[in-house]
Scaffold this motif. Structure first.
Motif, PDB file in Angstrom:
ATOM      1  N   ILE A   1       0.854  -1.185   0.000  1.00  0.00           N
ATOM      2  CA  ILE A   1       0.000   0.000   0.000  1.00  0.00           C
ATOM      3  C   ILE A   1       0.892   1.237   0.000  1.00  0.00           C
ATOM      4  CG2 ILE A   1      -1.695   1.321   1.335  1.00  0.00           C
ATOM      5  CD1 ILE A   1      -2.758  -1.389   2.359  1.00  0.00           C
ATOM      6  N   ALA A   2       0.597   2.174  -0.890  1.00  0.00           N
ATOM      7  CA  ALA A   2       1.451   3.355  -1.041  1.00  0.00           C
ATOM      8  C   ALA A   2       0.674   4.646  -0.821  1.00  0.00           C
ATOM      9  CB  ALA A   2       2.086   3.370  -2.423  1.00  0.00           C
TER      10      ALA A   2
ATOM     11  N   GLY B   1       1.477   9.114  -0.815  1.00  0.00           N
ATOM     12  CA  GLY B   1       2.458  10.141  -1.107  1.00  0.00           C
ATOM     13  C   GLY B   1       2.287  10.845  -2.419  1.00  0.00           C
ATOM     14  N   ASP B   2       3.403  11.023  -3.143  1.00  0.00           N
ATOM     15  CA  ASP B   2       3.446  11.913  -4.301  1.00  0.00           C
ATOM     16  C   ASP B   2       3.706  11.147  -5.593  1.00  0.00           C
ATOM     17  OD1 ASP B   2       6.177  11.351  -4.205  1.00  0.00           O
ATOM     18  OD2 ASP B   2       6.677  13.174  -3.104  1.00  0.00           O
ATOM     19  N   SER B   3       4.230  11.836  -6.599  1.00  0.00           N
ATOM     20  CA  SER B   3       4.355  11.244  -7.937  1.00  0.00           C
ATOM     21  C   SER B   3       5.379  10.124  -8.025  1.00  0.00           C
ATOM     22  CB  SER B   3       4.696  12.322  -8.978  1.00  0.00           C
ATOM     23  OG  SER B   3       5.859  13.016  -8.591  1.00  0.00           O
ATOM     24  N   PHE B   4       6.211   9.991  -7.032  1.00  0.00           N
ATOM     25  CA  PHE B   4       7.086   8.835  -6.928  1.00  0.00           C
ATOM     26  C   PHE B   4       6.269   7.555  -7.060  1.00  0.00           C
ATOM     27  CE2 PHE B   4      11.152   9.694  -4.406  1.00  0.00           C
ATOM     28  CZ  PHE B   4      11.935   8.900  -5.236  1.00  0.00           C
ATOM     29  N   VAL B   5       5.091   7.556  -6.428  1.00  0.00           N
ATOM     30  CA  VAL B   5       4.263   6.346  -6.353  1.00  0.00           C
ATOM     31  C   VAL B   5       2.810   6.602  -6.770  1.00  0.00           C
ATOM     32  CG1 VAL B   5       5.698   5.120  -4.685  1.00  0.00           C
ATOM     33  CG2 VAL B   5       4.001   6.732  -3.850  1.00  0.00           C
ATOM     34  N   ASP B   6       2.573   7.701  -7.486  1.00  0.00           N
ATOM     35  CA  ASP B   6       1.240   7.937  -8.045  1.00  0.00           C
ATOM     36  C   ASP B   6       1.085   7.025  -9.256  1.00  0.00           C
ATOM     37  OD1 ASP B   6      -1.123   8.790  -9.212  1.00  0.00           O
ATOM     38  OD2 ASP B   6      -0.598  10.923  -9.215  1.00  0.00           O
ATOM     39  N   GLN B   7       0.171   6.082  -9.156  1.00  0.00           N
ATOM     40  CA  GLN B   7      -0.029   5.089 -10.218  1.00  0.00           C
ATOM     41  C   GLN B   7      -1.131   5.497 -11.191  1.00  0.00           C
ATOM     42  OE1 GLN B   7       2.854   3.915  -9.013  1.00  0.00           O
ATOM     43  NE2 GLN B   7       2.253   1.852  -9.554  1.00  0.00           N
TER      44      GLN B   7
ATOM     45  N   ILE C   1       8.560   3.203  -8.810  1.00  0.00           N
ATOM     46  CA  ILE C   1       9.149   2.490  -7.676  1.00  0.00           C
ATOM     47  C   ILE C   1       8.143   1.531  -7.066  1.00  0.00           C
ATOM     48  CG2 ILE C   1       9.883   2.807  -5.291  1.00  0.00           C
ATOM     49  CD1 ILE C   1      11.414   5.184  -6.107  1.00  0.00           C
ATOM     50  N   ALA C   2       6.885   1.964  -6.984  1.00  0.00           N
ATOM     51  CA  ALA C   2       5.853   1.114  -6.385  1.00  0.00           C
ATOM     52  C   ALA C   2       5.666  -0.175  -7.178  1.00  0.00           C
ATOM     53  CB  ALA C   2       4.533   1.879  -6.301  1.00  0.00           C
ATOM     54  N   ASP C   3       5.657  -0.081  -8.497  1.00  0.00           N
ATOM     55  CA  ASP C   3       5.531  -1.281  -9.331  1.00  0.00           C
ATOM     56  C   ASP C   3       6.712  -2.216  -9.127  1.00  0.00           C
ATOM     57  OD1 ASP C   3       3.123  -0.524 -10.804  1.00  0.00           O
ATOM     58  OD2 ASP C   3       4.368   0.901 -11.889  1.00  0.00           O
ATOM     59  N   ILE C   4       7.903  -1.650  -9.148  1.00  0.00           N
ATOM     60  CA  ILE C   4       9.115  -2.469  -9.075  1.00  0.00           C
ATOM     61  C   ILE C   4       9.235  -3.125  -7.707  1.00  0.00           C
ATOM     62  CG2 ILE C   4      11.637  -2.422  -9.251  1.00  0.00           C
ATOM     63  CD1 ILE C   4      11.198   0.006 -11.206  1.00  0.00           C
ATOM     64  N   LEU C   5       8.881  -2.385  -6.650  1.00  0.00           N
ATOM     65  CA  LEU C   5       8.892  -2.968  -5.311  1.00  0.00           C
ATOM     66  C   LEU C   5       7.827  -4.052  -5.168  1.00  0.00           C
ATOM     67  CD1 LEU C   5       9.536   0.026  -2.883  1.00  0.00           C
ATOM     68  CD2 LEU C   5      10.909  -2.050  -3.097  1.00  0.00           C
TER      69      LEU C   5
ATOM     70  N   GLY D   1       7.260  -9.862  -4.468  1.00  0.00           N
ATOM     71  CA  GLY D   1       6.420 -10.996  -4.812  1.00  0.00           C
ATOM     72  C   GLY D   1       4.936 -10.753  -4.671  1.00  0.00           C
ATOM     73  N   VAL D   2       4.527  -9.468  -4.688  1.00  0.00           N
ATOM     74  CA  VAL D   2       3.111  -9.135  -4.512  1.00  0.00           C
ATOM     75  C   VAL D   2       2.362  -9.246  -5.834  1.00  0.00           C
ATOM     76  CG1 VAL D   2       1.459  -7.359  -3.788  1.00  0.00           C
ATOM     77  CG2 VAL D   2       3.639  -7.625  -2.566  1.00  0.00           C
ATOM     78  N   LYS D   3       2.767  -8.429  -6.813  1.00  0.00           N
ATOM     79  CA  LYS D   3       2.172  -8.464  -8.150  1.00  0.00           C
ATOM     80  C   LYS D   3       3.014  -7.596  -9.071  1.00  0.00           C
ATOM     81  CE  LYS D   3      -1.418  -5.162  -6.599  1.00  0.00           C
ATOM     82  NZ  LYS D   3      -2.893  -5.021  -6.497  1.00  0.00           N
ATOM     83  N   GLU D   4       2.725  -7.655 -10.355  1.00  0.00           N
ATOM     84  CA  GLU D   4       3.574  -6.972 -11.321  1.00  0.00           C
ATOM     85  C   GLU D   4       3.371  -5.461 -11.318  1.00  0.00           C
ATOM     86  OE1 GLU D   4       4.922  -7.435 -16.011  1.00  0.00           O
ATOM     87  OE2 GLU D   4       3.159  -8.505 -15.265  1.00  0.00           O
ATOM     88  N   TYR D   5       2.144  -5.021 -11.139  1.00  0.00           N
ATOM     89  CA  TYR D   5       1.839  -3.589 -11.156  1.00  0.00           C
ATOM     90  C   TYR D   5       0.955  -3.243  -9.967  1.00  0.00           C
ATOM     91  CZ  TYR D   5       3.139  -4.253 -16.062  1.00  0.00           C
ATOM     92  OH  TYR D   5       3.799  -4.596 -17.215  1.00  0.00           O
TER      93      TYR D   5
END
Length: 357
Positions: free
Chosen positions: A38-39, A41-47, A83-87, A92-96
């Motif tokens: 769960i994310a 914050g800002d555009s770093f992790v805005d999906q 970063i959120a996708d890659i993390l 091992g959560v999911k691809e996106y």
């Protein structure tokens, strides 16, 4: 940083930062698995949450997303994964990781996590007002709604258990410093840099405590990147040679030292919590100063347009892009490329896993 930055950024821009290279992942400790990310914050992790609000700060048009699945712009402030996708994939959560406001989101998508983040927001309540984006207070309200939806879908006990075992990302401060403090005069008239950093740290800790009350236990709080080395800051205040700016970088480093120290103090008062400070400053600086080490060629400009000032609306379908975005640390004048985000995750993942598990 004066009116030139304000115009460049407020007309079409915005922010956070990432970093990247190879796709190594870190093995989790035995008997440990992560099912939900769960994310906030800002555009770093805005999906893609900004797609569904009235703001100029969007990335739902080409060439954003050119290297994403199907070449589709999704609202991610990158050419590809955040970063959120890659993390999410590395854990091992999911691809996106999807955006919470995405109307196509299904009930089962909630079980593995979402992002509530909004490009342009920050810890300071004034920051999201500047660009009409989603404040952290509203992201928190959306999280409460998410919990209610989980409870309806899987029951109260299972929902609370899922939240307790989830990994939480909290990413802020870039817009507070770049836009709110250095580009506009209001906060500078009220606070010197140490006082403003201290204000941001207190607001960050308050937010951590709010999500803790709602069940969050494994919380990773990101520090500030070297904002003085972002292409747009180099362009607007770095002179003819576009040098990194110490004033901005020093403010980021002071914030980071304060945040890291206070997170350690806070962790001792929150039973069963694991709080991780995530250092993004040093990995970025290392990549900027040693590009060849990461297979990079350009670290002072973005891939989109001239790479010196284009971001959000200024990075559009009329903007030419670089010859090979995997050789560029930055995608636009603020945000790292997917390659940059991979580099960053490779740096932060071992410590992150060690701190949370």
């Amino acid at each position: 940083m004066h009116l030139s930055v304000v115009k460049a950024i407020l007309f079409s821009i915005y922010a956070s930062i990432n970093l990247c290279n190879s796709e190594k992942t870190t093995n989790l400790p035995k008997n440990v698995s992560v099912s939900t990310l769960i994310a906030f914050g800002d555009s770093f992790v805005d999906q893609g949450n900004n797609n569904y609000i009235k703001t100029l700060l969007k990335a739902d048009f080409p060439p954003y997303g050119k290297d994403f699945r199907g070449g589709k712009p999704t609202g991610r402030f990158s050419n590809g994964k955040t970063i959120a996708d890659i993390l999410a994939e590395a854990l091992g959560v999911k691809e996106y990781l999807p955006a919470y406001l995405d109307p196509s989101l299904r009930a089962k998508d909630l079980l593995s996590g979402v992002s509530f983040a909004s490009g342009g927001t920050g810890y300071d309540p004034l920051t999201p007002k500047i660009s009409s984006v989603i404040p952290l207070s509203v992201q928190l309200d959306n999280f409460k709604r998410y919990i209610r939806e989980l409870k309806r879908n899987i029951g109260e006990e299972a929902a609370q258990n899922l939240i307790t075992k989830s990994v939480f990302l909290v990413v802020g401060s870039t817009n507070d410093l770049v836009i709110n403090y250095f580009a506009l005069p209001i906060r500078r008239l009220q606070y010197d840099v140490p006082a403003y950093d201290n204000k941001l740290v207190k607001l960050a800790l308050n937010f951590v405590q709010e999500i803790y009350k709602l069940g969050a236990r494994k919380i990773a709080v990101f520090g500030a990147p070297p904002i003085g080395c972002t292409p747009i800051v180099r362009t607007t205040t770095g002179g003819a040679f576009r040098r990194c700016q110490d004033k901005e970088n020093n403010a980021a480093q002071l914030f980071n030292s304060m945040l890291k120290q206070q997170l350690q103090v806070l962790a001792s008062s929150l039973p069963q919590s694991s709080l991780a400070f995530v250092d993004v400053y040093n990995p970025l600086i290392t990549a900027i100063e040693n590009p060849n080490q990461y297979g990079l060629e350009v670290t002072d400009k973005g891939c989109c347009g001239t790479g010196t000032i284009e971001v959000s609306g200024l990075c559009n379908k009329l903007s030419p892009t670089c010859y090979n975005d995997s050789k560029f640390l930055f995608w636009d004048s603020i945000h790292p490329s997917e390659e940059g985000n991979k580099i960053l995750v490779n740096h932060i993942l071992p410590d992150l896993v060690h701190s949370l598990f």
